[in-house]
Design a protein around this motif. Structure first.
Motif, PDB file in Angstrom:
ATOM      1  N   ASN A   9       0.851  -1.193   0.000  1.00 36.80           N
ATOM      2  CA  ASN A   9       0.000   0.000   0.000  1.00 36.80           C
ATOM      3  C   ASN A   9       0.888   1.245   0.000  1.00 36.80           C
ATOM      4  OD1 ASN A   9      -1.767   2.073   0.441  1.00 36.80           O
ATOM      5  ND2 ASN A   9      -2.335   1.441   2.524  1.00 36.80           N
ATOM      6  N   PHE A  11       0.218   4.178   0.383  1.00 34.00           N
ATOM      7  CA  PHE A  11      -0.238   5.237   1.300  1.00 34.00           C
ATOM      8  C   PHE A  11      -0.001   4.871   2.768  1.00 34.00           C
ATOM      9  CE2 PHE A  11      -3.089   4.931  -2.425  1.00 34.00           C
ATOM     10  CZ  PHE A  11      -2.621   6.046  -3.102  1.00 34.00           C
ATOM     11  N   LYS A  13       2.171   4.139   6.215  1.00 33.52           N
ATOM     12  CA  LYS A  13       3.191   5.000   6.832  1.00 33.52           C
ATOM     13  C   LYS A  13       4.611   4.721   6.317  1.00 33.52           C
ATOM     14  CE  LYS A  13       5.065   6.075  11.348  1.00 33.52           C
ATOM     15  NZ  LYS A  13       5.160   5.555  12.705  1.00 33.52           N
ATOM     16  N   THR A  38      -0.191  -1.168  -5.271  1.00 32.45           N
ATOM     17  CA  THR A  38      -1.545  -0.859  -5.773  1.00 32.45           C
ATOM     18  C   THR A  38      -1.926   0.561  -5.349  1.00 32.45           C
ATOM     19  OG1 THR A  38      -2.394  -1.949  -3.805  1.00 32.45           O
ATOM     20  CG2 THR A  38      -2.312  -3.252  -5.802  1.00 32.45           C
ATOM     21  N   GLY A  64      -0.316  -1.281   7.213  1.00 31.22           N
ATOM     22  CA  GLY A  64      -0.792  -1.431   8.586  1.00 31.22           C
ATOM     23  C   GLY A  64      -2.118  -2.163   8.605  1.00 31.22           C
ATOM     24  N   GLY A  66      -5.281  -1.165   8.452  1.00 26.13           N
ATOM     25  CA  GLY A  66      -6.278  -0.817   7.435  1.00 26.13           C
ATOM     26  C   GLY A  66      -5.957  -1.504   6.115  1.00 26.13           C
ATOM     27  N   SER A  67      -4.674  -1.533   5.745  1.00 26.24           N
ATOM     28  CA  SER A  67      -4.260  -2.191   4.501  1.00 26.24           C
ATOM     29  C   SER A  67      -4.596  -3.682   4.556  1.00 26.24           C
ATOM     30  CB  SER A  67      -2.755  -2.076   4.269  1.00 26.24           C
ATOM     31  OG  SER A  67      -2.325  -0.763   4.437  1.00 26.24           O
ATOM     32  N   LEU A  70      -8.297  -4.318   4.005  1.00 26.21           N
ATOM     33  CA  LEU A  70      -8.712  -4.123   2.603  1.00 26.21           C
ATOM     34  C   LEU A  70      -8.163  -5.215   1.697  1.00 26.21           C
ATOM     35  CD1 LEU A  70      -8.478  -0.283   1.969  1.00 26.21           C
ATOM     36  CD2 LEU A  70     -10.513  -1.709   1.989  1.00 26.21           C
ATOM     37  N   GLY A  93       2.555  -0.059   9.040  1.00 24.20           N
ATOM     38  CA  GLY A  93       1.534   0.954   9.317  1.00 24.20           C
ATOM     39  C   GLY A  93       1.863   1.764  10.554  1.00 24.20           C
ATOM     40  N   THR A  94       0.871   2.498  11.042  1.00 25.00           N
ATOM     41  CA  THR A  94       1.092   3.361  12.201  1.00 25.00           C
ATOM     42  C   THR A  94       0.974   2.569  13.500  1.00 25.00           C
ATOM     43  OG1 THR A  94       0.096   5.094  10.901  1.00 25.00           O
ATOM     44  CG2 THR A  94       0.374   5.555  13.230  1.00 25.00           C
ATOM     45  N   LYS A 159      -3.482  12.503  12.782  1.00 29.30           N
ATOM     46  CA  LYS A 159      -2.969  11.150  13.003  1.00 29.30           C
ATOM     47  C   LYS A 159      -1.442  11.151  13.098  1.00 29.30           C
ATOM     48  CE  LYS A 159      -3.341   6.642  10.753  1.00 29.30           C
ATOM     49  NZ  LYS A 159      -3.851   5.967   9.560  1.00 29.30           N
ATOM     50  N   ASP A 300      -9.719   1.694  10.884  1.00 29.57           N
ATOM     51  CA  ASP A 300     -10.249   2.594   9.854  1.00 29.57           C
ATOM     52  C   ASP A 300     -11.620   3.080  10.310  1.00 29.57           C
ATOM     53  OD1 ASP A 300      -8.123   2.460   8.194  1.00 29.57           O
ATOM     54  OD2 ASP A 300      -9.128   1.380   6.563  1.00 29.57           O
TER      55      ASP A 300
HETATM   56  N1  ATP Z   1      -3.420  -2.186  -0.931  1.00 27.69           N
HETATM   57  C1  ATP Z   1      -3.910  -0.950  -1.096  1.00 27.69           C
HETATM   58  N2  ATP Z   1      -3.876  -0.376  -2.296  1.00 27.69           N
HETATM   59  C2  ATP Z   1      -4.330   0.882  -2.473  1.00 27.69           C
HETATM   60  N3  ATP Z   1      -4.849   1.639  -1.493  1.00 27.69           N
HETATM   61  C3  ATP Z   1      -4.908   1.103  -0.278  1.00 27.69           C
HETATM   62  C4  ATP Z   1      -4.456  -0.221  -0.010  1.00 27.69           C
HETATM   63  N4  ATP Z   1      -4.619  -0.472   1.306  1.00 27.69           N
HETATM   64  C5  ATP Z   1      -5.165   0.644   1.835  1.00 27.69           C
HETATM   65  N5  ATP Z   1      -5.338   1.582   0.886  1.00 27.69           N
HETATM   66  C6  ATP Z   1      -5.805   2.958   1.070  1.00 27.69           C
HETATM   67  O1  ATP Z   1      -4.700   3.656   1.609  1.00 27.69           O
HETATM   68  C7  ATP Z   1      -5.135   4.658   2.520  1.00 27.69           C
HETATM   69  C8  ATP Z   1      -4.378   4.531   3.801  1.00 27.69           C
HETATM   70  O2  ATP Z   1      -4.623   3.271   4.309  1.00 27.69           O
HETATM   71  P1  ATP Z   1      -4.701   2.987   5.851  1.00 27.69           P
HETATM   72  O3  ATP Z   1      -4.799   4.233   6.655  1.00 27.69           O
HETATM   73  O4  ATP Z   1      -5.734   1.942   6.058  1.00 27.69           O
HETATM   74  O5  ATP Z   1      -3.253   2.414   6.034  1.00 27.69           O
HETATM   75  P2  ATP Z   1      -2.720   1.538   7.171  1.00 27.69           P
HETATM   76  O6  ATP Z   1      -2.433   0.218   6.605  1.00 27.69           O
HETATM   77  O7  ATP Z   1      -3.616   1.544   8.378  1.00 27.69           O
HETATM   78  O8  ATP Z   1      -1.381   2.238   7.450  1.00 27.69           O
HETATM   79  P3  ATP Z   1      -1.225   3.536   8.331  1.00 27.69           P
HETATM   80  O9  ATP Z   1      -1.405   2.986   9.714  1.00 27.69           O
HETATM   81  O10 ATP Z   1       0.118   4.013   8.042  1.00 27.69           O
HETATM   82  O11 ATP Z   1      -2.329   4.470   7.949  1.00 27.69           O
HETATM   83  C9  ATP Z   1      -6.636   4.474   2.672  1.00 27.69           C
HETATM   84  O12 ATP Z   1      -7.253   5.460   1.873  1.00 27.69           O
HETATM   85  C10 ATP Z   1      -6.904   3.102   2.100  1.00 27.69           C
HETATM   86  O13 ATP Z   1      -8.166   3.039   1.470  1.00 27.69           O
END
Ligand code: ATP
Length: 327
Positions: A9, A11, A13, A38, A64, A66-67, A70, A93-94, A159, A300
């Protein structure tokens, strides 16, 4: 034979802090597998479809919580329940509560290096089975609403990390201790609302006191298939990992009693001793809320205007790790 595919992901951290991170992972992976970054949910679904067609049977997830939620949802859609791949968590992730539940401390790069070494030497990896919950169509492990959703709404305004979250919690607690006289934040966040809760096969109302039966106001409902919440040790004491059921904790406690209970639970104590807390193991639940209808799944924040939440058991996933797994 393990056929490895990795989904990163961009996006999350770890990738935001270091835009070269995926290049490092790509070097480590070399010809041992395929790495895909992605950039949208559409791309994520396409990659999972392709992985399924290529019989990729170990999917690494860089990101993290959320990833993970998904990606698992997309994998389930593409592979179906019968031939799900094994999962490798590449922590990035965070908060990373799922990695913490499995005892994975190393971040993505080290974990991938150690995994590739094991695979090259044909050594087996450690495995654990985790059940998922399917909440309004998305897979995850920890659901929370009420006060938790209100808190997350505040947390996402700026955050930071677990430390930032802890500081913020401390701020609310301090305001609570001073009965809202510090900045009034406590009462803004910590309030009760009416909710209708149905759980199956055992109704939640079977084991609660007469007093609570007529009280359908709750501060928060939590449901989980893993024992640890972020910042805590074992919080869901009835959870047995991989047993196709989840634990629900419904909290009607309010004000200073809720505050004391939260402090006790966050510092490793037991929340069940509070009179207005009830917990049950369940396989299906329906929750209807009238006020703050948002909820959190794996950290999330999900907006849910009609207030109806359906929780069912999702599939079990096998998680692999090059390290010993906490059980
Ligand atoms: N595999 C992926 N491909 C594309 N976009 C993604 C994917 N996983 C999550 N996203 C999107 O990326 C953004 C950030 O994701 P999210 O906050 O859930 O990350 P995380 O895994 O919890 O990491 P962090 O804790 O750093 O935020 C969200 O808008 C989410 O919809």
């Amino acid at each position: 034979m393990l056929r490895v595919g990795i989904i990163s992901n961009p996006f999350a951290k770890i990738n935001k802090l270091n835009p070269e991170y995926n290049t490092h992972l790509w070097y480590i992976l070399a010809n041992k597998g395929q790495l895909e970054v992605t950039r949208s949910l559409e791309q994520l679904n396409q990659v999972c479809q392709e992985f399924s067609e290529r019989n990729i049977n170990l999917v690494g997830i860089v990101g993290g919580d959320g990833s993970i939620s998904l990606v698992l949802s997309a994998i389930y859609k593409a592979y179906g329940a019968e031939r799900l791949p094994k999962i490798l968590l590449l922590k990035g992730g965070t908060i990373n509560f799922l990695a913490s539940n499995l005892g994975i401390k190393n971040e993505a790069r080290t974990c991938l290096e150690d995994t590739i070494q094991l695979i090259s030497k044909k050594h087996t990896m450690k495995e654990a089975i985790l059940s998922t919950i399917h909440v309004n169509g998305r897979l995850g492990f920890i659901f929370a609403n009420g006060v938790a959703a209100s808190f997350l709404e505040e947390f996402y305004k700026d955050k930071t990390n677990s430390f930032g979250a802890a500081l913020k919690v401390a701020g609310y607690i301090a305001d609570g201790i001073f009965q809202g006289k510090l900045n009034g934040e406590f009462h803004k966040i910590v309030k009760q609302q009416k909710m209708k809760i149905e759980t199956y096969p055992t109704p939640l109302y079977n084991d609660i006191s007469t007093n609570s039966q007529i009280n359908n106001k709750y501060s928060m409902i939590l449901a989980s298939t893993v024992p640890k919440l972020p910042l805590t040790t074992r919080f869901f004491k009835k959870v047995v990992m991989g047993d196709n059921s989840a634990e629900m904790i419904a909290i009607s406690e309010k004000g200073s009693k809720l505050l004391k209970g939260a402090i006790k639970a966050l510092s490793g104590g037991c929340i069940y001793n509070l009179p207005n807390v009830n917990s049950i193991k369940f396989q299906k639940a329906n929750i209807t809320c009238e006020e703050n209808t948002s909820y959190s799944l794996d950290g999330d924040l999900i907006s849910n205007p009609d207030g109806k939440i359906s929780i069912e058991m999702g599939p079990n996933f096998v998680f692999c790790s090059p390290y010993d797994i906490a059980k």
